[in-house]
Design a protein around this motif. Structure first.
Motif, PDB file in Angstrom:
ATOM      1  N   ILE A  22      43.172  40.508  48.583  1.00 39.57           N
ATOM      2  CA  ILE A  22      42.621  39.328  49.240  1.00 39.57           C
ATOM      3  C   ILE A  22      42.046  39.762  50.589  1.00 39.57           C
ATOM      4  O   ILE A  22      42.770  40.373  51.407  1.00 39.57           O
ATOM      5  N   ILE A  23      40.792  39.492  50.777  1.00 38.16           N
ATOM      6  CA  ILE A  23      40.159  39.725  52.094  1.00 38.16           C
ATOM      7  C   ILE A  23      39.996  38.382  52.765  1.00 38.16           C
ATOM      8  O   ILE A  23      39.405  37.451  52.204  1.00 38.16           O
ATOM      9  N   SER A  24      40.499  38.265  53.957  1.00 34.42           N
ATOM     10  CA  SER A  24      40.402  37.020  54.732  1.00 34.42           C
ATOM     11  C   SER A  24      39.944  37.354  56.135  1.00 34.42           C
ATOM     12  O   SER A  24      39.840  38.519  56.524  1.00 34.42           O
ATOM     13  N   VAL A  69      37.140  43.492  41.495  1.00 37.85           N
ATOM     14  CA  VAL A  69      36.511  44.699  40.965  1.00 37.85           C
ATOM     15  C   VAL A  69      37.465  45.861  41.178  1.00 37.85           C
ATOM     16  O   VAL A  69      38.253  45.895  42.139  1.00 37.85           O
ATOM     17  N   PRO A  70      37.423  46.880  40.263  1.00 36.78           N
ATOM     18  CA  PRO A  70      38.379  47.980  40.379  1.00 36.78           C
ATOM     19  C   PRO A  70      37.995  49.052  41.383  1.00 36.78           C
ATOM     20  O   PRO A  70      38.794  49.941  41.683  1.00 36.78           O
ATOM     21  N   GLN A  71      36.735  49.024  41.900  1.00 35.19           N
ATOM     22  CA  GLN A  71      36.312  50.073  42.835  1.00 35.19           C
ATOM     23  C   GLN A  71      37.189  50.048  44.088  1.00 35.19           C
ATOM     24  O   GLN A  71      37.727  48.996  44.481  1.00 35.19           O
ATOM     25  N   ASP A  72      37.260  51.215  44.729  1.00 35.37           N
ATOM     26  CA  ASP A  72      38.116  51.308  45.912  1.00 35.37           C
ATOM     27  C   ASP A  72      37.423  50.803  47.172  1.00 35.37           C
ATOM     28  O   ASP A  72      38.061  50.670  48.206  1.00 35.37           O
ATOM     29  N   SER A  73      36.110  50.549  47.095  1.00 40.50           N
ATOM     30  CA  SER A  73      35.379  50.029  48.251  1.00 40.50           C
ATOM     31  C   SER A  73      34.380  48.961  47.787  1.00 40.50           C
ATOM     32  O   SER A  73      33.882  48.990  46.643  1.00 40.50           O
ATOM     33  N   ILE A  74      34.060  48.030  48.675  1.00 39.21           N
ATOM     34  CA  ILE A  74      33.090  46.952  48.390  1.00 39.21           C
ATOM     35  C   ILE A  74      32.195  46.764  49.606  1.00 39.21           C
ATOM     36  O   ILE A  74      32.468  47.304  50.699  1.00 39.21           O
ATOM     37  N   GLU A  75      31.123  45.998  49.398  1.00 37.20           N
ATOM     38  CA  GLU A  75      30.278  45.572  50.516  1.00 37.20           C
ATOM     39  C   GLU A  75      30.380  44.066  50.647  1.00 37.20           C
ATOM     40  O   GLU A  75      30.126  43.320  49.694  1.00 37.20           O
ATOM     41  N   LEU A  76      30.784  43.625  51.825  1.00 40.27           N
ATOM     42  CA  LEU A  76      30.935  42.206  52.125  1.00 40.27           C
ATOM     43  C   LEU A  76      29.644  41.684  52.776  1.00 40.27           C
ATOM     44  O   LEU A  76      29.120  42.316  53.699  1.00 40.27           O
ATOM     45  N   LYS A  91      37.309  48.679  52.559  1.00 40.51           N
ATOM     46  CA  LYS A  91      38.209  49.167  51.524  1.00 40.51           C
ATOM     47  C   LYS A  91      38.656  47.991  50.666  1.00 40.51           C
ATOM     48  O   LYS A  91      38.866  46.878  51.181  1.00 40.51           O
ATOM     49  N   ASN A  92      38.789  48.235  49.381  1.00 45.22           N
ATOM     50  CA  ASN A  92      39.211  47.174  48.472  1.00 45.22           C
ATOM     51  C   ASN A  92      40.724  47.007  48.557  1.00 45.22           C
ATOM     52  O   ASN A  92      41.495  47.366  47.655  1.00 45.22           O
ATOM     53  N   LEU A  93      41.142  46.498  49.716  1.00 47.48           N
ATOM     54  CA  LEU A  93      42.561  46.301  50.001  1.00 47.48           C
ATOM     55  C   LEU A  93      42.737  44.932  50.638  1.00 47.48           C
ATOM     56  O   LEU A  93      41.816  44.397  51.272  1.00 47.48           O
TER      57      LEU A  93
END
Length: 567
Positions: A22-24, A69-76, A91-93
Motif C-alpha cells: 500500500i502506497i499512501s 503488480v509483481p515488479q519490485d519498482s513502479i512509477e507513480l 519501490k514496490n513496498l
C-alpha cells in the motif's frame, strides 16, 4: 497431504505479499496547502500506460493506493489541471510519502468578441454582412436578398412583403427612388452591415405627428472611402461585349455614384434607373415626390409575343447608359442633390405566328412574321434642394426629361402581304415641386406648389397605305401618315394645416388646380411622294381648360391595429 499444502502456501506467499503493498501519502503545494481531487495512478517501469489502479486525494490532500503488480519498482503519476504533472519512481513496498506539486501556468488562447449576425435595437434590425456572404457574391444586392424578412422582386426590395420606403447609404438618401444603381454595383467588401429601419418616418418634422408602418434600409459602410465596380468582357457570336465602370465616393458630407454601362448580351441596364420606392412620405396629406414620367404614346406597332423565361436569354440589344448622382451637404443642414442620366438603347425582336380558323366551308390559314427594331434616347435629370429637420422641412425638386423614340415594325402576312410601320415620338417635360412644412404653435402648416409642362409630338407612317375604300376613294396609295401633337400645362397649389390630438390627426386643406391640355392630329395620304391632308373628318383640335378650387377636411385615427379615415 500436509507436504502439498505447505508447498501451495509457499508458492502463494509472493503473490499475497505483493497484493498487500500500500502506497499512501499527502499532496500539498509549495505553501503546504493540501490539494484535493488530485489523481494518483501507477504504471510499470518505463511505461506510460496505467496498468494498475488509481485514486484521488481527499480534501486533506491524502491518498491511499494498493499496488497489484509483481515488479519490485513502479512509477507513480500525480496529475491535476492546476499543477504540473509529477512522475516518481518508487519501490514496490508499503510506504507513506509527502509530495509537493508545482503550479502550472496555462496561456489562454485569444478570444474574439464579435456582434451576433442579427440583432435589434429599438426599431432598427442590424444584419452583419459576412455571415450572409458566399464566395461568389460580389455586390450588396446578393446579400440583401438572403436577409430574413427581406425579399427582392427584380430590383425592388421588399420587407415583410412591402416595398421599402428609402434606401440610405450611411444615413444619406443619395438616389431617391432609383436605388438599383447602388444596390447592383456597391461591392460587398465596402459594407459593414445592413440595417432595416422599421416604422421609419423620413420627414423628421412628422415623426411625432404621423405614424409610419413602412420600413427603410440603410447601408452602413466600413469606412468613408472611394470604391466601385469595374467589368470589361468581350466574346464571340459575333463581337459580344459587356462593360460596367461604376466608381463611388462616400465622405461625411459628400457622396457620388457615377456609372457607364454598355452591353449587347441581353442585359437591359436601363431598368436600373426605374423608380422602385412608393413614396408616401406623409400619405395623410396625399403628398409624394414627383413620379418618373413616361412619354405618352398614342400609337403602337404590332408586337411579337414575349417569351415567358428570363429576358437575358432572348433579348437582342445594344445599350449604353451614363448616370451621375451627387449629394453635397451644405451649411445649416441644407442638402443639394443632382441626378442626371442618359440612355441609348436599341433592341430587335422577331416573332412568328400561325393561326387557323375553322369554318363550315373551309379552313382559313394566316401566318404572320414580325421583325421590329426599337431605338430609344432619353435624357433625364433631377435637381433637389432640401432641408429636413425636426422644426422645418423644405424641399424643391426640379425635374426635366427629353426622349426620342423611333420604332420600325415589319409585318409579313402569308408570305406576300408586307406592311411597314414607322413610329417616331419626341417628348419633353419639366416639372417643379416646392414643399415646406413648419410648426406654428401645435399646428403643422404646409405649403405645396407643383408646376408641370410637357409636349409630345408623334408621327406614325404605314406603308403601303391602308383602308383605300375609306381614305382614298378605293384607289391604292403608297403611305398613310398620322401626326399627333400633345401639350399639357398644370399647376396645383395648396395650403394646409395638421392638428395632432393624441391618436387622431386632423387635416384641413384648401387649394386651386389649373390645367390646360391640347390635342391636335392630322391624317395624310401619300402617293408618288405627294402628301395630301385629309379633310376635317380625320383631324382633331381639342383644347381643355380646367380651373378648380377645392377644400378638404380629413380626420385619421391610427393605432397599432386600426386605421380609420373620415373625409
Amino acid at each position: 497431504m500436509g507436504r502439498n499444502l505447505l508447498l501451495f502456501l509457499f508458492l502463494l506467499a509472493p503473490v499475497l505479499a505483493c497484493s498487500q503493498n500500500i502506497i499512501s501519502g499527502t499532496v500539498t503545494d509549495s505553501a503546504h496547502v493540501p490539494i484535493g481531487r488530485l489523481t494518483v495512478s501507477y504504471s510499470k517501469m518505463n511505461s506510460t500506460v496505467v496498468t494498475g489502479g488509481f485514486t484521488q486525494t481527499n480534501q486533506s490532500g491524502q491518498f491511499r493506493l494498493q499496488i497489484n503488480v509483481p515488479q519490485d519498482s513502479i512509477e507513480l503519476h500525480l496529475a491535476h489541471l492546476s499543477y504540473e504533472d509529477k512522475w516518481v519512481r518508487l519501490k514496490n513496498l508499503t510506504a507513506s510519502y509527502n509530495f509537493i506539486m508545482a503550479p502550472k501556468i496555462r496561456a489562454l488562447s485569444a478570444v474574439n468578441i464579435s456582434a451576433p449576425p442579427v440583432y435589434k435595437r429599438n426599431d432598427t434590425i442590424n444584419y452583419s454582412v459576412e455571415p450572409f456572404t458566399l464566395k461568389q457574391d460580389r455586390v450588396i444586392a446578393a446579400v440583401i436578398k438572403k436577409l430574413p424578412g427581406v425579399e427582392m422582386d427584380g430590383d425592388k426590395i421588399l420587407y415583410q412583403g412591402k416595398p421599402i420606403q428609402k434606401y440610405y447609404i450611411n444615413g444619406l438618401d443619395l438616389l431617391e427612388s432609383g436605388y438599383a444603381i447602388a444596390n447592383n454595383n456597391l461591392p460587398i467588401e465596402a459594407v459593414k452591415k445592413i440595417q432595416i429601419i422599421e416604422n421609419n418616418q423620413p420627414v423628421k418634422i412628422l415623426d411625432s405627428v404621423i405614424f409610419s408602418d413602412r420600413a427603410s434600409i440603410n447601408i452602413q459602410l466600413k469606412k468613408l472611402t472611394t470604391t466601385g465596380t469595374g467589368k470589361i468582357g468581350v466574346g464571340l457570336a459575333p463581337a459580344l461585349w459587356d462593360v460596367n465602370l461604376t466608381p463611388m465616393t462616400f465622405n461625411r458630407n459628400f457622396q457620388a455614384i457615377n456609372t457607364f454601362q454598355a452591353n449587347n448580351v441581353g442585359d437591359n441596364v436601363s431598368r436600373q434607373l426605374d423608380a422602385l420606392t412608393q413614396s408616401d412620405l406623409y400619405e395623410v396629406m396625399e403628398l409624394s415626390d414627383l413620379p418618373v414620367r413616361k412619354p405618352l404614346s398614342l400609337f403602337t406597332v404590332q408586337e411579337p409575343s414575349s417569351p415567358f423565361f428570363n429576358e437575358k436569354k432572348w433579348l437582342v440589344n445594344r445599350t449604353f447608359l451614363l448616370n451621375s448622382n451627387t449629394l453635397q451637404k451644405l451649411k445649416n443642414d441644407y442638402e443639394l442633390k443632382i441626378n442626371v442620366s442618359y440612355v441609348n438603347d436599341t433592341q430587335q425582336r422577331t416573332g412568328s405566328t400561325y393561326t387557323t380558323y375553322y369554318t363550315p366551308n373551309e379552313n382559313i390559314n394566316i401566318s404572320e412574321n414580325i421583325t421590329n427594331r426599337y431605338n430609344t434616347n432619353r435624357l433625364r435629370g433631377n435637381i433637389i434642394f432640401s432641408k429636413n429637420e425636426k422644426n422645418i422641412y423644405l424641399k424643391n425638386n426640379f425635374q426635366f426629361s427629353k426622349s426620342w423614340l423611333n420604332t420600325t415594325g415589319n409585318l409579313l402576312r402569308n408570305d406576300y402581304d408586307a406592311i411597314t410601320q414607322n413610329l417616331g415620338l419626341q417628348d419633353f417635360d419639366f416639372s417643379n415641386r416646392f414643399t415646406t412644412l413648419k410648426f406654428i404653435g401645435s399646428r403643422l402648416f404646409t405649403f405645396n406648389s407643383l408646376i408641370s409642362v410637357s409636349q409630345t409630338p408623334q408621327l406614325i407612317s404605314v406603308t403601303p397605305g391602308q383602308f383605300e375604300s375609306l381614305l382614298n376613294s378605293n384607289i391604292p396609295y403608297s403611305k398613310l401618315d398620322q401626326q399627333v401633337y400633345l401639350r399639357n400645362f398644370m399647376t396645383d397649389d395648396y395650403f394646409s394645416f395638421i392638428q395632432p390630438i393624441k391618436q387622431f390627426t386632423i387635416l384641413a386643406r384648401i387649394g386651386a388646380l389649373v390645367q390646360n391640355q391640347a390635342l391636335q392630329s392630322e391624317l395624310y395620304t401619300s402617293s408618288g411622294g405627294n402628301p395630301m391632308i385629309l379633310g376635317s373628318d380625320f383631324s382633331n383640335a381639342i383644347h381643355l381648360n380646367t380651373l378648380s378650387a377645392y377644400a378638404e377636411l380629413k380626420t385619421q385615427y391610427k393605432s397599432q391595429r386600426w386605421r380609420l379615415d373620415l373625409n
